[in-house]
Scaffold this motif. Structure first.
Motif, PDB file in Angstrom:
ATOM      1  N   CYS A  10      27.227 -46.795  77.261  1.00 25.26           N
ATOM      2  CA  CYS A  10      26.171 -47.575  77.912  1.00 25.26           C
ATOM      3  C   CYS A  10      25.853 -47.003  79.292  1.00 25.26           C
ATOM      4  N   THR A  11      26.894 -46.755  80.084  1.00 22.51           N
ATOM      5  CA  THR A  11      26.715 -46.319  81.473  1.00 22.51           C
ATOM      6  C   THR A  11      26.254 -44.870  81.588  1.00 22.51           C
ATOM      7  N   ASP A  12      26.838 -43.992  80.759  1.00 18.61           N
ATOM      8  CA  ASP A  12      26.595 -42.554  80.921  1.00 18.61           C
ATOM      9  C   ASP A  12      25.477 -41.998  80.041  1.00 18.61           C
ATOM     10  N   CYS A  13      25.212 -42.658  78.913  1.00 22.63           N
ATOM     11  CA  CYS A  13      24.234 -42.110  77.965  1.00 22.63           C
ATOM     12  C   CYS A  13      22.998 -42.993  77.787  1.00 22.63           C
ATOM     13  N   TYR A  14      23.222 -44.283  77.593  1.00 20.81           N
ATOM     14  CA  TYR A  14      22.112 -45.172  77.248  1.00 20.81           C
ATOM     15  C   TYR A  14      21.240 -45.512  78.460  1.00 20.81           C
ATOM     16  N   LEU A  15      21.846 -46.049  79.512  1.00 24.00           N
ATOM     17  CA  LEU A  15      21.067 -46.511  80.662  1.00 24.00           C
ATOM     18  C   LEU A  15      20.299 -45.391  81.370  1.00 24.00           C
ATOM     19  N   PRO A  16      20.875 -44.190  81.532  1.00 26.33           N
ATOM     20  CA  PRO A  16      20.116 -43.130  82.211  1.00 26.33           C
ATOM     21  C   PRO A  16      18.828 -42.739  81.495  1.00 26.33           C
ATOM     22  N   THR A  17      18.724 -43.044  80.198  1.00 28.28           N
ATOM     23  CA  THR A  17      17.511 -42.686  79.450  1.00 28.28           C
ATOM     24  C   THR A  17      16.509 -43.831  79.379  1.00 28.28           C
ATOM     25  N   ARG A  18      16.871 -44.993  79.919  1.00 24.58           N
ATOM     26  CA  ARG A  18      15.974 -46.162  79.882  1.00 24.58           C
ATOM     27  C   ARG A  18      15.278 -46.295  81.231  1.00 24.58           C
ATOM     28  N   LEU A  19      14.246 -45.496  81.415  1.00 24.33           N
ATOM     29  CA  LEU A  19      13.533 -45.480  82.687  1.00 24.33           C
ATOM     30  C   LEU A  19      12.799 -46.804  82.894  1.00 24.33           C
ATOM     31  N   GLY A  20      12.912 -47.327  84.090  1.00 23.30           N
ATOM     32  CA  GLY A  20      12.200 -48.552  84.419  1.00 23.30           C
ATOM     33  C   GLY A  20      12.903 -49.831  84.018  1.00 23.30           C
ATOM     34  N   MET A  21      14.083 -49.734  83.413  1.00 21.77           N
ATOM     35  CA  MET A  21      14.801 -50.955  83.039  1.00 21.77           C
ATOM     36  C   MET A  21      15.233 -51.705  84.295  1.00 21.77           C
ATOM     37  N   ALA A  22      15.033 -53.013  84.289  1.00 20.31           N
ATOM     38  CA  ALA A  22      15.412 -53.830  85.438  1.00 20.31           C
ATOM     39  C   ALA A  22      16.922 -53.774  85.656  1.00 20.31           C
ATOM     40  N   LYS A  23      17.326 -53.858  86.914  1.00 14.80           N
ATOM     41  CA  LYS A  23      18.751 -53.804  87.243  1.00 14.80           C
ATOM     42  C   LYS A  23      19.518 -54.943  86.584  1.00 14.80           C
ATOM     43  N   THR A  24      18.891 -56.107  86.521  1.00 11.44           N
ATOM     44  CA  THR A  24      19.563 -57.256  85.909  1.00 11.44           C
ATOM     45  C   THR A  24      19.783 -57.029  84.415  1.00 11.44           C
ATOM     46  N   ALA A  26      20.114 -54.076  82.934  1.00 11.75           N
ATOM     47  CA  ALA A  26      21.164 -53.062  82.820  1.00 11.75           C
ATOM     48  C   ALA A  26      22.540 -53.684  83.042  1.00 11.75           C
ATOM     49  N   ALA A  27      22.622 -54.582  84.016  1.00 14.72           N
ATOM     50  CA  ALA A  27      23.900 -55.239  84.311  1.00 14.72           C
ATOM     51  C   ALA A  27      24.362 -56.088  83.133  1.00 14.72           C
ATOM     52  N   GLN A  28      23.432 -56.767  82.466  1.00 13.69           N
ATOM     53  CA  GLN A  28      23.790 -57.603  81.318  1.00 13.69           C
ATOM     54  C   GLN A  28      24.299 -56.761  80.152  1.00 13.69           C
ATOM     55  N   LEU A  29      23.724 -55.579  79.962  1.00 15.81           N
ATOM     56  CA  LEU A  29      24.209 -54.678  78.915  1.00 15.81           C
ATOM     57  C   LEU A  29      25.646 -54.237  79.204  1.00 15.81           C
ATOM     58  N   VAL A  64      26.204 -66.463  73.858  1.00 20.43           N
ATOM     59  CA  VAL A  64      26.905 -65.685  72.832  1.00 20.43           C
ATOM     60  C   VAL A  64      25.923 -64.790  72.085  1.00 20.43           C
ATOM     61  N   ASN A  65      24.782 -65.340  71.720  1.00 16.87           N
ATOM     62  CA  ASN A  65      23.787 -64.558  70.977  1.00 16.87           C
ATOM     63  C   ASN A  65      23.192 -63.437  71.823  1.00 16.87           C
ATOM     64  N   SER A  66      23.050 -63.679  73.120  1.00 14.88           N
ATOM     65  CA  SER A  66      22.525 -62.615  73.987  1.00 14.88           C
ATOM     66  C   SER A  66      23.514 -61.454  74.068  1.00 14.88           C
ATOM     67  N   LYS A  67      24.817 -61.772  74.090  1.00 11.92           N
ATOM     68  CA  LYS A  67      25.833 -60.718  74.109  1.00 11.92           C
ATOM     69  C   LYS A  67      25.855 -59.986  72.769  1.00 11.92           C
ATOM     70  N   ARG A  68      25.690 -60.721  71.695  1.00 17.13           N
ATOM     71  CA  ARG A  68      25.631 -60.106  70.365  1.00 17.13           C
ATOM     72  C   ARG A  68      24.474 -59.114  70.296  1.00 17.13           C
ATOM     73  N   ARG A  69      23.296 -59.525  70.766  1.00 20.61           N
ATOM     74  CA  ARG A  69      22.129 -58.634  70.736  1.00 20.61           C
ATOM     75  C   ARG A  69      22.371 -57.379  71.567  1.00 20.61           C
ATOM     76  N   ALA A  70      22.962 -57.562  72.744  1.00 20.51           N
ATOM     77  CA  ALA A  70      23.191 -56.420  73.633  1.00 20.51           C
ATOM     78  C   ALA A  70      24.164 -55.422  73.013  1.00 20.51           C
ATOM     79  N   ILE A  71      25.256 -55.935  72.445  1.00 24.05           N
ATOM     80  CA  ILE A  71      26.254 -55.050  71.835  1.00 24.05           C
ATOM     81  C   ILE A  71      25.656 -54.306  70.640  1.00 24.05           C
ATOM     82  N   LEU A  72      24.890 -55.018  69.816  1.00 23.76           N
ATOM     83  CA  LEU A  72      24.282 -54.371  68.653  1.00 23.76           C
ATOM     84  C   LEU A  72      23.218 -53.356  69.066  1.00 23.76           C
ATOM     85  N   THR A  73      22.549 -53.608  70.176  1.00 17.09           N
ATOM     86  CA  THR A  73      21.586 -52.629  70.695  1.00 17.09           C
ATOM     87  C   THR A  73      22.291 -51.330  71.057  1.00 17.09           C
ATOM     88  N   LEU A  74      23.420 -51.446  71.755  1.00 17.39           N
ATOM     89  CA  LEU A  74      24.183 -50.260  72.148  1.00 17.39           C
ATOM     90  C   LEU A  74      24.794 -49.568  70.929  1.00 17.39           C
TER      91      LEU A  74
END
Length: 298
Positions: A10-24, A26-29, A64-74
């Motif tokens: 998430c930190t080294d591969c996913y987030l650096p390629t998501r240009l314009g993603m809000a800091k909040t 990214a923090a939730q992911l 719980v569902n928001s965490k589920r979505r985030a984990i499955l996204t990654l």
């Protein structure tokens, strides 16, 4: 080759390629990835379901569902990169969410809230708290903007003479510049502390947690109902949107909220006591209960 963990991916591969993603966002992911901090090779649907079940004991179904979505996204992104197999989403059940009626404050309650705001003692930086708090409440009442967006407004984007504020796309959830007209009441309240030499129009000298904590004390002192501390400012937003829908229709409330769908506005923001929608009672015939006959049951 040692595969990265979900968090390091998430930190080294996913987030650096998501240009314009809000800091909040990214923090939730990253928070979600810490909940299931394992190597990508060890990702397992059953184990994730177990961890979410444990997490649900202390957190709401929506969280719980928001965490589920985030984990499955990654997990899915890692699979697309060829680092692991894709997840079988059907094996990871969602938590059942109860759909609650949106609750807003009425104008009478808002008047009581502002009265308490004016009585708050002390200072926030060099601004009297009894001046700063009413300006916040009145501005959200006027605009329905989110508290984070309001605090982001710079002095150059607030024009008291022409009575408007601009929230820049970087601070807006829809990533669009938003123009908000202001009433005479909120303009006068803001003028009480506005200083063009500051960077922010509504300077807050402490952290966000302190902001919510202090507002909770004000709401409690006003005797107002509320469901959770972190949603208090959103309750002001619901008041704006509910009264907007009542006076101008759902489409206007949706536009004011910046929602892509009116369903989001209706489901999460419109208090039915205020924004009364057409219902069965409007079309049902009235029963004739004035007949002379009386039935003796015994």
């Amino acid at each position: 080759m040692t595969l990265p963990t979900l968090l390091s991916f998430c930190t080294d591969c996913y987030l650096p390629t998501r240009l314009g993603m809000a800091k909040t966002s990214a923090a939730q992911l990253q928070i979600a990835a810490r909940l299931y901090e394992v190597s990508l090779s060890a990702l397992d649907e059953l184990e994730l379901a177990r961890r979410l079940a444990t997490y649900s004991k202390d957190h709401s179904p929506s969280t719980v569902n928001s965490k589920r979505r985030a984990i499955l996204t990654l997990w899915s992104a890692a699979a697309e990169a060829g680092l692991c197999r894709p997840p079988n989403r059907k094996r990871i059940p969602r938590a059942r969410e109860m759909r609650r009626i949106p609750w807003a404050w009425t104008t009478t309650e808002l008047e009581r809230l502002i009265s308490v705001c004016r009585s708050v003692r002390g200072t926030l930086g060099d601004i009297p708290a009894g001046i700063w708090w009413p300006s916040i409440v009145l501005t959200i009442w006027d605009t329905g903007m989110r508290i984070g967006a309001l605090l982001s407004i710079t002095t150059s984007d607030l024009n008291l003479a022409e009575r408007y504020a601009i929230v820049r796309a970087e601070a807006d959830k829809s990533c669009i510049d938003r123009y908000y007209p202001l009433s005479d009441q909120s303009t006068a309240a803001i003028a009480g502390h506005f200083c063009p030499h500051r960077d922010r129009a509504f300077p807050w000298p402490y952290g966000r947690r302190q902001l919510f904590y202090r507002f909770r004390k004000i709401v409690t002192a006003a005797g107002l109902k509320s469901r959770k501390t972190m949603g208090l400012f959103h309750q002001l937003r619901r008041s704006n949107l509910s009264y907007t829908a009542a006076g101008g229709g759902v489409a206007l409330a949706q536009q004011q909220a910046g929602h892509a769908s009116s369903a989001t506005t209706v489901r999460h923001y419109l208090d039915p006591r205020i924004a009364q929608q057409r219902s069965a009672i409007d079309v049902l015939p009235t029963l004739n209960l004035s007949g002379d006959k009386q039935l003796l049951l015994f």
